[in-house]
Design an enzyme around this catalytic site. Structure first.
Site, PDB file in Angstrom:
ATOM      1  N   LYS A  21       0.840  -1.211   0.000  1.00 31.71           N
ATOM      2  CA  LYS A  21       0.000   0.000   0.000  1.00 31.71           C
ATOM      3  C   LYS A  21       0.876   1.263   0.000  1.00 31.71           C
ATOM      4  O   LYS A  21       0.646   2.200  -0.769  1.00 31.71           O
ATOM      5  CB  LYS A  21      -0.930   0.004   1.228  1.00 31.71           C
ATOM      6  N   ALA A  61      -0.759   0.686   5.980  1.00 27.75           N
ATOM      7  CA  ALA A  61      -1.022  -0.228   7.105  1.00 27.75           C
ATOM      8  C   ALA A  61      -2.041  -1.286   6.719  1.00 27.75           C
ATOM      9  O   ALA A  61      -2.815  -1.116   5.766  1.00 27.75           O
ATOM     10  CB  ALA A  61      -1.524   0.572   8.306  1.00 27.75           C
ATOM     11  N   ASP A  62      -2.017  -2.367   7.453  1.00 29.65           N
ATOM     12  CA  ASP A  62      -3.039  -3.404   7.265  1.00 29.65           C
ATOM     13  C   ASP A  62      -3.326  -4.084   8.594  1.00 29.65           C
ATOM     14  O   ASP A  62      -2.403  -4.395   9.349  1.00 29.65           O
ATOM     15  CB  ASP A  62      -2.584  -4.452   6.252  1.00 29.65           C
ATOM     16  N   THR A  63      -4.601  -4.319   8.852  1.00 31.00           N
ATOM     17  CA  THR A  63      -5.021  -4.912  10.124  1.00 31.00           C
ATOM     18  C   THR A  63      -5.769  -6.222   9.888  1.00 31.00           C
ATOM     19  O   THR A  63      -6.668  -6.282   9.032  1.00 31.00           O
ATOM     20  CB  THR A  63      -5.962  -3.934  10.875  1.00 31.00           C
TER      21      THR A  63
END
Ligand SMILES: Cc1cn([C@H]2C[C@H](O)[C@@H](COP(=O)(O)OP(=O)(O)OP(=O)(O)O)O2)c(=O)[nH]c1=O
Length: 191
Positions: A52, A68-70
């Site tokens: 990203k 970011a990634d969650t």
């Protein structure tokens, strides 16, 4: 001063950066998350975060780009955003009266030097017992659909949470403390 760019379409991530008065702009990435795999959840969120940030970094100059990634991890199973009400129901049934981890990976790219920082944070979340009707009522609000694991701790989903161990902002989508430290390590004081 370098521009801080949040490579995200998530309103939660924007609100978190606003909470600590970071001066930033938002440019969502065009990454297809389904095309990226990881060896384990930590590897996965870090790869997604970097993809990203990298996608947006290619489009801007003189910037510090943050991606970011969650995900939610329940017994080695990675739960992303539910694709349907039925999937949200299944996720919340699993998370009821037990513990899971919320992992957010993040990547920071300096577009001048192309230096990168990649890190992650993990928070343990314990949910209380709730009824099938509670789950159905919650799904009817529409809240679970764009949230990893099918709940939002910062909204009505808070009612399901008994306690957490670790960073709260990490659960919402961006571990603020660790993010600021990593920016500092890259040479930038963002707060
Ligand atoms: C567990 C949990 C997740 N979430 C959200 C944070 C993320 O927005 C989402 C996980 O999806 P992500 O794929 O990490 O992010 P996104 O698609 O919303 O945005 P982008 O990729 O453009 O940055 O779940 C909450 O808002 N509250 C919670 O309690």
């Amino acid at each position: 001063m370098k521009k801080v760019v949040l490579a995200s379409a998530s309103p939660r991530r924007q609100e978190l950066l606003e909470q600590i008065y970071v001066n930033f702009v938002t440019i969502p990435s065009n990454v297809d998350e389904t095309k990226i795999n990881g060896e384990d959840p930590i590897d996965l969120v870090q790869k997604l975060a970097l993809a990203k940030a990298d996608d947006v970094a290619k489009r801007v100059g003189n910037s510090l780009v943050i991606g970011a990634d969650t995900v939610v991890v329940y017994k080695d199973e990675v739960l992303g955003k539910p694709n349907s009400n039925a999937e949200a129901y299944e996720m919340l049934s699993k998370l009821r009266e037990t513990e899971h981890q919320v992992i957010t990976g993040f990547a920071i790219i300096d577009t001048n030097t192309l230096e990168q920082k990649i890190d992650y944070e993990m928070t343990k979340v314990i949910m209380k017992d709730f009824t099938d009707q509670d789950i159905s009522d919650y799904i009817a609000t529409g809240e679970p659909m764009d949230k990893a694991g099918g709940y939002a701790i910062q909204e009505r989903g808070a009612v399901f949470v008994e306690k957490i161990d670790g960073s709260y902002s990490n659960v919402v989508g961006l571990p603020l403390s660790k993010l600021v430290i990593n920016c500092k390590e890259l040479g930038y004081q963002i707060v």
